[in-house]
Design a protein around this motif. Structure first.
Motif, PDB file in Angstrom:
ATOM      1  N   ALA A 186     -39.189  25.070 -27.138  1.00 25.38           N
ATOM      2  CA  ALA A 186     -38.652  24.772 -25.811  1.00 25.38           C
ATOM      3  C   ALA A 186     -39.614  25.282 -24.742  1.00 25.38           C
ATOM      4  N   ARG A 190     -36.980  28.117 -20.305  1.00 21.70           N
ATOM      5  CA  ARG A 190     -35.607  27.797 -20.746  1.00 21.70           C
ATOM      6  C   ARG A 190     -34.801  29.075 -20.940  1.00 21.70           C
ATOM      7  N   GLY A 261     -36.579  24.705 -17.037  1.00 19.91           N
ATOM      8  CA  GLY A 261     -36.954  24.280 -18.385  1.00 19.91           C
ATOM      9  C   GLY A 261     -36.369  22.960 -18.828  1.00 19.91           C
ATOM     10  N   ARG A 262     -35.680  22.251 -17.934  1.00 22.51           N
ATOM     11  CA  ARG A 262     -35.107  20.960 -18.333  1.00 22.51           C
ATOM     12  C   ARG A 262     -35.519  19.874 -17.342  1.00 22.51           C
TER      13      ARG A 262
END
Lengths: 317, 140
Positions: A186, A190, A261-262
């Protein structure tokens, strides 16, 4: 033994193998001996003097030096280039299930009963039978068969040790393969999960590629996990490993605000697992505009920078 | 042998001293060979990885031997081990540390039943029940 066997023919073949009974007694390669005992106690760090010192063994009530009872099986191990006998049930069952596609194996239980301690110089024989089989069963590792072998060791006609050994012969499931490989990584920013005593078992599971569902004393499954007030807090949480498949029960498409993080937009889905509980996670592998209730999903895993592993859902269409 | 337990101190609930084993590759390999178990997953890292493991791992005979060591380290050389029933959990890979703990769950005459747990960084590696006989516990 046929080249291959259909999974539906496995029960009959195992029944036959079980009915064949115990294998002929096979002698260990060497008698019980001090050098092998010395290797064992040295490797295991066992300083019990009755295995190496005659006087201590006599003081403890033995007629002289004795072998560690847990070495029972060691005396009859096949060795580096050993081959199984033609009637060895473990070898025959392994071949049979390999041929039926259940190619992996893991030991699950080993129960040994020591009727008496062995002494250097004694010659041991071993005999084994397939005493029980159950399957096919769905497990966290894949579908497979639980086989129980009962093995006994004799000196002459005298029974010295019994063992029950249970294995799972399974066809590896996709999540198990992924679990043993590296997880997806990831983005560094995140945010990780908050882990409490009540959810620690769940996050320990994701780290090995397992979705664990809490099991209550009455057998019902519960997610999210609830505090296990019915048992001592030192006791481990009872759980089952989910197959990792289910369908979308409900979902939202998140457009704003930004989440570290998205990438926007992303889908958060409440998935109804095959085991009957519902679990939240990000849904991927599908256009957010096409998500609908009922979409089949499979669990996958992603490793965060802090080492924790998050499950997420992969749409299956 | 570090300890010989005072039989009077054996009671249900008694905790055994913990046994901590650092399973470095030397431990994993030397115990596999000492138990005459030459399966490649216990000594050959490349082959273990090819079979889907993350490293070589400790074999079952060693687990049984460690449970035996835990109980006799505590109970002393006069204790007779009658049975060890072991349930296997997560693997114990090379480089990990195993912590074995035991608790007395039953005392019946000279016979003592001990619940044994062995945890590593992945979770519960060993859940076992060991039954021993401590002759000093026999009615005089």
């Amino acid at each position: 033994m046929p080249e291959s066997i259909a999974p539906e023919d496995v029960p009959e073949a195992l029944t036959k193998l079980s009915a064949a009974g115990a294998s002929a007694p096979r002698a260990g390669r060497d008698p019980v001996n001090q050098p092998m005992i010395n290797n064992w106690v040295e490797a295991l760090g066992d300083t019990n003097p009755i295995y190496v010192d005659d006087e201590s063994a006599r003081a403890a009530g033995h007629p002289g030096i004795v072998a560690p009872p847990a070495m029972a099986q060691v005396w009859t191990m096949n060795g580096l280039h050993g081959t199984r006998t033609a009637d060895d049930p473990l070898g025959l069952a392994t071949q049979l299930l390999d041929d039926a596609g259940y190619t992996s194996v893991v030991g699950t239980n080993c129960e040994q009963t020591y009727h008496r301690y062995l002494r250097p110089g004694e010659e041991v024989t071993v005999s084994s039978r397939l005493s029980e089989f159950k399957g096919p069963k769905r497990t966290g590792l894949g579908d497979g068969w639980f086989l129980t072998f009962t093995t006994s060791w004799h000196v002459g006609d005298e029974l010295v040790t019994d063992m029950l050994f249970r294995i799972l012969k399974f066809a590896p499931a996709a999540p198990a393969d992924e679990a043993s490989a590296e997880f997806l990584a990831a983005p560094a920013e995140r945010v990780g999960p908050v882990i409490s005593r009540d959810t620690e078992f769940f996050w320990a599971g994701t780290e090995v590629g397992e979705l664990r569902i809490q099991r209550l004393p009455d057998g019902t499954l519960r997610h999210p996990p609830i505090p296990a007030l019915w048992q001592d807090k030192a006791e481990p949480t009872d759980y089952v490993v989910a197959a990792g498949t289910g369908t979308v029960f409900s979902f939202v498409v998140h457009h704003a605000p930004k989440v570290p993080g998205r990438e926007l937009p992303f889908v958060v889905a409440l998935v109804e697992l095959d085991e009957g509980v519902r679990m939240l996670g990000e849904l991927r592998g599908i256009d957010p505009a096409e998500v609908e209730v009922g979409v089949p999903v499979r669990a996958d895993f992603e490793k965060l920078a802090d080492g924790t592993v998050l499950p997420f859902w992969q749409a299956q269409r | 042998m570090t300890t010989t337990i005072d039989p009077a101190a054996i009671a249900v609930g008694t905790a055994l001293p913990e046994l901590v084993i650092h399973a470095d590759p030397t431990f994993v390999i030397s115990t596999a060979l000492a138990t005459r178990d030459f399966q490649d997953v216990h000594h050959d890292r490349d082959k273990a990885v090819a079979r889907g493991s993350s490293d070589i791992f400790v074999n079952i005979l060693t687990d049984t031997g460690l449970v035996q060591r835990l109980v006799t380290d505590w109970a002393g050389p006069r204790a007779l081990v009658k049975s060890i029933a072991l349930r296997l959990g997560v693997p114990l890979y090379a480089g990990d540390t195993l912590t074995l703990s035991g608790t007395v769950t039953e005392v019946s005459g000279a016979q003592v039943t001990i619940d044994v747990r062995g945890r590593d960084s992945l979770g519960e590696h060993i859940t076992a029940t060991a039954v021993i006989v401590v002759p000093e516990l026999a009615v005089p």
